[in-house]
Scaffold this motif. Structure first.
Motif, PDB file in Angstrom:
ATOM      1  N   ILE A 137     -25.473   7.308  55.192  1.00  0.00           N
ATOM      2  CA  ILE A 137     -25.238   7.291  53.753  1.00  0.00           C
ATOM      3  C   ILE A 137     -26.566   7.078  53.030  1.00  0.00           C
ATOM      4  CG2 ILE A 137     -24.033   6.169  51.847  1.00  0.00           C
ATOM      5  CD1 ILE A 137     -21.967   5.195  53.923  1.00  0.00           C
ATOM      6  N   ARG A 138     -26.970   8.033  52.220  1.00  0.00           N
ATOM      7  CA  ARG A 138     -28.200   7.914  51.433  1.00  0.00           C
ATOM      8  C   ARG A 138     -27.820   7.499  50.005  1.00  0.00           C
ATOM      9  NH1 ARG A 138     -33.236  10.785  51.717  1.00  0.00           N
ATOM     10  NH2 ARG A 138     -32.742  10.849  53.936  1.00  0.00           N
ATOM     11  N   THR A 139     -28.312   6.347  49.578  1.00  0.00           N
ATOM     12  CA  THR A 139     -28.062   5.878  48.216  1.00  0.00           C
ATOM     13  C   THR A 139     -29.297   6.127  47.364  1.00  0.00           C
ATOM     14  OG1 THR A 139     -26.543   4.159  49.008  1.00  0.00           O
ATOM     15  CG2 THR A 139     -27.397   3.915  46.777  1.00  0.00           C
ATOM     16  N   ILE A 140     -29.110   6.849  46.280  1.00  0.00           N
ATOM     17  CA  ILE A 140     -30.184   7.140  45.334  1.00  0.00           C
ATOM     18  C   ILE A 140     -29.891   6.354  44.057  1.00  0.00           C
ATOM     19  CG2 ILE A 140     -31.328   8.930  43.963  1.00  0.00           C
ATOM     20  CD1 ILE A 140     -30.478  10.954  46.115  1.00  0.00           C
ATOM     21  N   THR A 141     -30.801   5.481  43.671  1.00  0.00           N
ATOM     22  CA  THR A 141     -30.608   4.629  42.497  1.00  0.00           C
ATOM     23  C   THR A 141     -31.620   4.990  41.419  1.00  0.00           C
ATOM     24  OG1 THR A 141     -29.848   2.810  43.919  1.00  0.00           O
ATOM     25  CG2 THR A 141     -30.483   2.256  41.662  1.00  0.00           C
ATOM     26  N   ILE A 142     -31.123   5.353  40.246  1.00  0.00           N
ATOM     27  CA  ILE A 142     -32.000   5.625  39.110  1.00  0.00           C
ATOM     28  C   ILE A 142     -32.462   4.279  38.580  1.00  0.00           C
ATOM     29  CG2 ILE A 142     -32.161   6.706  36.830  1.00  0.00           C
ATOM     30  CD1 ILE A 142     -29.593   8.370  37.962  1.00  0.00           C
ATOM     31  N   ASN A 143     -33.781   4.086  38.533  1.00  0.00           N
ATOM     32  CA  ASN A 143     -34.327   2.744  38.310  1.00  0.00           C
ATOM     33  C   ASN A 143     -35.253   2.716  37.090  1.00  0.00           C
ATOM     34  OD1 ASN A 143     -34.816   0.005  38.958  1.00  0.00           O
ATOM     35  ND2 ASN A 143     -36.689   0.559  40.045  1.00  0.00           N
ATOM     36  N   PHE A 150     -32.721  14.438  46.114  1.00  0.00           N
ATOM     37  CA  PHE A 150     -31.537  15.154  46.595  1.00  0.00           C
ATOM     38  C   PHE A 150     -31.935  16.211  47.631  1.00  0.00           C
ATOM     39  CE2 PHE A 150     -29.371  13.626  42.678  1.00  0.00           C
ATOM     40  CZ  PHE A 150     -28.218  13.149  43.276  1.00  0.00           C
ATOM     41  N   LYS A 151     -33.039  16.889  47.380  1.00  0.00           N
ATOM     42  CA  LYS A 151     -33.513  17.905  48.329  1.00  0.00           C
ATOM     43  C   LYS A 151     -33.854  17.274  49.676  1.00  0.00           C
ATOM     44  CE  LYS A 151     -37.031  21.505  48.936  1.00  0.00           C
ATOM     45  NZ  LYS A 151     -38.260  22.120  48.370  1.00  0.00           N
ATOM     46  N   ALA A 152     -34.536  16.125  49.645  1.00  0.00           N
ATOM     47  CA  ALA A 152     -34.891  15.425  50.889  1.00  0.00           C
ATOM     48  C   ALA A 152     -33.640  14.983  51.639  1.00  0.00           C
ATOM     49  CB  ALA A 152     -35.783  14.224  50.579  1.00  0.00           C
ATOM     50  N   ASN A 191     -31.042  23.975  36.362  1.00  0.00           N
ATOM     51  CA  ASN A 191     -31.463  24.627  37.604  1.00  0.00           C
ATOM     52  C   ASN A 191     -31.898  23.621  38.665  1.00  0.00           C
ATOM     53  OD1 ASN A 191     -32.295  26.901  39.301  1.00  0.00           O
ATOM     54  ND2 ASN A 191     -34.369  26.275  38.805  1.00  0.00           N
ATOM     55  N   ILE A 192     -32.751  22.670  38.279  1.00  0.00           N
ATOM     56  CA  ILE A 192     -33.346  21.806  39.306  1.00  0.00           C
ATOM     57  C   ILE A 192     -32.504  20.574  39.627  1.00  0.00           C
ATOM     58  CG2 ILE A 192     -35.660  22.566  38.677  1.00  0.00           C
ATOM     59  CD1 ILE A 192     -36.147  19.756  37.532  1.00  0.00           C
ATOM     60  N   LEU A 193     -31.558  20.211  38.752  1.00  0.00           N
ATOM     61  CA  LEU A 193     -30.785  19.009  39.050  1.00  0.00           C
ATOM     62  C   LEU A 193     -29.282  19.221  39.000  1.00  0.00           C
ATOM     63  CD1 LEU A 193     -30.699  16.038  39.774  1.00  0.00           C
ATOM     64  CD2 LEU A 193     -30.889  15.482  37.334  1.00  0.00           C
ATOM     65  N   PHE A 194     -28.728  19.562  37.852  1.00  0.00           N
ATOM     66  CA  PHE A 194     -27.285  19.521  37.674  1.00  0.00           C
ATOM     67  C   PHE A 194     -26.565  20.588  38.495  1.00  0.00           C
ATOM     68  CE2 PHE A 194     -29.434  17.526  34.197  1.00  0.00           C
ATOM     69  CZ  PHE A 194     -28.730  16.351  34.005  1.00  0.00           C
ATOM     70  N   ASP A 195     -26.978  21.830  38.392  1.00  0.00           N
ATOM     71  CA  ASP A 195     -26.381  22.875  39.233  1.00  0.00           C
ATOM     72  C   ASP A 195     -26.742  22.643  40.699  1.00  0.00           C
ATOM     73  OD1 ASP A 195     -25.377  23.990  36.954  1.00  0.00           O
ATOM     74  OD2 ASP A 195     -26.721  25.724  36.931  1.00  0.00           O
ATOM     75  N   TYR A 196     -27.949  22.147  40.918  1.00  0.00           N
ATOM     76  CA  TYR A 196     -28.414  21.900  42.278  1.00  0.00           C
ATOM     77  C   TYR A 196     -27.517  20.886  42.978  1.00  0.00           C
ATOM     78  CZ  TYR A 196     -31.682  20.889  46.097  1.00  0.00           C
ATOM     79  OH  TYR A 196     -32.261  20.726  47.337  1.00  0.00           O
ATOM     80  N   VAL A 197     -27.199  19.789  42.292  1.00  0.00           N
ATOM     81  CA  VAL A 197     -26.340  18.754  42.870  1.00  0.00           C
ATOM     82  C   VAL A 197     -24.947  19.304  43.138  1.00  0.00           C
ATOM     83  CG1 VAL A 197     -25.171  16.561  42.365  1.00  0.00           C
ATOM     84  CG2 VAL A 197     -27.620  16.815  41.909  1.00  0.00           C
ATOM     85  N   GLU A 198     -24.388  20.018  42.167  1.00  0.00           N
ATOM     86  CA  GLU A 198     -23.038  20.553  42.318  1.00  0.00           C
ATOM     87  C   GLU A 198     -22.900  21.431  43.561  1.00  0.00           C
ATOM     88  OE1 GLU A 198     -20.076  22.303  39.129  1.00  0.00           O
ATOM     89  OE2 GLU A 198     -21.539  23.833  39.692  1.00  0.00           O
ATOM     90  N   ASN A 199     -23.961  22.166  43.875  1.00  0.00           N
ATOM     91  CA  ASN A 199     -23.895  23.130  44.964  1.00  0.00           C
ATOM     92  C   ASN A 199     -24.478  22.632  46.280  1.00  0.00           C
ATOM     93  OD1 ASN A 199     -22.671  25.530  43.629  1.00  0.00           O
ATOM     94  ND2 ASN A 199     -24.424  25.297  42.279  1.00  0.00           N
ATOM     95  N   THR A 229     -24.063  18.737  51.108  1.00  0.00           N
ATOM     96  CA  THR A 229     -23.837  17.333  51.432  1.00  0.00           C
ATOM     97  C   THR A 229     -23.023  16.702  50.317  1.00  0.00           C
ATOM     98  OG1 THR A 229     -25.988  17.228  52.551  1.00  0.00           O
ATOM     99  CG2 THR A 229     -24.959  15.123  51.966  1.00  0.00           C
ATOM    100  N   PRO A 230     -21.904  16.027  50.614  1.00  0.00           N
ATOM    101  CA  PRO A 230     -21.079  15.422  49.561  1.00  0.00           C
ATOM    102  C   PRO A 230     -21.864  14.404  48.737  1.00  0.00           C
ATOM    103  CG  PRO A 230     -19.916  15.432  51.652  1.00  0.00           C
ATOM    104  CD  PRO A 230     -21.322  15.836  51.957  1.00  0.00           C
ATOM    105  N   VAL A 231     -21.664  14.437  47.421  1.00  0.00           N
ATOM    106  CA  VAL A 231     -22.346  13.518  46.512  1.00  0.00           C
ATOM    107  C   VAL A 231     -21.297  12.746  45.716  1.00  0.00           C
ATOM    108  CG1 VAL A 231     -24.039  13.243  44.678  1.00  0.00           C
ATOM    109  CG2 VAL A 231     -24.260  15.156  46.296  1.00  0.00           C
ATOM    110  N   ILE A 232     -21.345  11.425  45.809  1.00  0.00           N
ATOM    111  CA  ILE A 232     -20.444  10.544  45.064  1.00  0.00           C
ATOM    112  C   ILE A 232     -21.241   9.864  43.963  1.00  0.00           C
ATOM    113  CG2 ILE A 232     -18.867   8.574  45.179  1.00  0.00           C
ATOM    114  CD1 ILE A 232     -18.668   9.078  48.223  1.00  0.00           C
ATOM    115  N   ALA A 233     -20.747   9.918  42.724  1.00  0.00           N
ATOM    116  CA  ALA A 233     -21.367   9.177  41.632  1.00  0.00           C
ATOM    117  C   ALA A 233     -20.709   7.810  41.530  1.00  0.00           C
ATOM    118  CB  ALA A 233     -21.211   9.938  40.319  1.00  0.00           C
TER     119      ALA A 233
END
Length: 260
Positions: free
Chosen positions: A14-20, A40-42, A88-96, A99-103
């Motif tokens: 599980i990779r947790t990404i925290t906006i800080n 997200f790419k990594a 292009n670089i974030l919102f559509d990228y995350v949706e597609n 790897t499952p992404v939970i907010a």
């Protein structure tokens, strides 16, 4: 990679990404959007990462919008490029992402923050969360997919009202709208997301990737989602995960998916 505005942590797939950016209520500026893309790419490229959870630092905000100071003096061309680049670089990228992404929505999710949460595959909120798209109160409309994803999630009428009034809804109302899947207390938010993630971890990552693609296809203009489902279903039959899953079922044991 070292980031200025986000934190990342890996634990058991599980990779947790925290906006800080707590002093800015984790507002999205250009640098943060770019760093999120890289994070997200990594995670997507790391075979050990099976699930991504994205959240905000502190207890007040997931993301309290975009950093307005960065674009307050933009002209038409610059505003158009801002929306196109961000999508292009974030919102559509995350949706597609496959790897499952939970907010994990831990407080205010406004404007670009709600748009980021909606780009994730599903959302879990703390009971103090407030969600909304207040852009029209600034003389602009949502530009990171909000006018498209919000109606998909809550229906056209509710989306129209939320966007036109620029108002916020609380976590329980978001739950009743179907905007979030679960609501819990602040202290249990990440543990609940991790509990859900652990259930996802038991299953085939290859099959999950195909399911994400098929589900998303239903919301793309000019794409027949049923055709994509058929294609992705068929592809599963050529995977090691399918062989392991069916063999384990017939042998009445728990599957150990290789992820291939």
């Amino acid at each position: 990679m070292k980031y200025n505005n986000i934190l990342t942590e890996e634990n058991g797939g599980i990779r947790t990404i925290t906006i800080n950016r707590p002093n800015k209520l984790n507002a999205l500026n250009r640098e943060t959007i770019e760093e999120l893309h890289e994070a997200f790419k990594a995670a997507q490229e790391d075979k050990d990462t099976k699930i991504i959870i994205v959240t905000g630092s502190g207890e007040k905000a997931f993301v309290a919008g975009a950093d307005i100071s960065e674009f307050a003096d933009y002209d038409v061309s610059e505003g158009t490029k801002l929306a196109a680049s961000g999508q292009n670089i974030l919102f559509d990228y995350v949706e597609n992402l496959s790897t499952p992404v939970i907010a994990a929505v831990n407080g205010f999710a406004l404007g670009g923050g709600l748009e980021l949460a909606m780009a994730c595959h599903f959302r879990v909120a703390s009971d103090n969360a407030k969600l909304g798209l207040p852009e029209v109160s600034l003389g602009v409309i949502p530009g990171y997919g909000g006018t498209q994803r919000l109606p998909q999630l809550v229906g056209k009428g509710r989306a129209m009202e939320m966007i036109m009034t620029a108002g916020m809804i609380d976590a329980n109302q978001a739950l009743s709208y179907g905007l979030v899947n679960h609501v819990t207390i602040q202290e249990e938010l990440l543990p609940l997301c991790e509990k859900i993630a652990s259930k996802i971890l038991r299953n085939s990552t290859v099959a999950i990737s195909g399911a994400i693609k098929a589900i998303n296809a239903n919301y793309k203009d000019g794409v027949n989602g049923f055709d994509i489902e058929i294609k992705e279903f068929g592809k599963c039959f050529g995977t090691a995960d399918f062989e392991e899953g069916t063999t384990a079922f017939l042998q009445k044991r728990k599957a150990d998916f290789p992820g291939e």
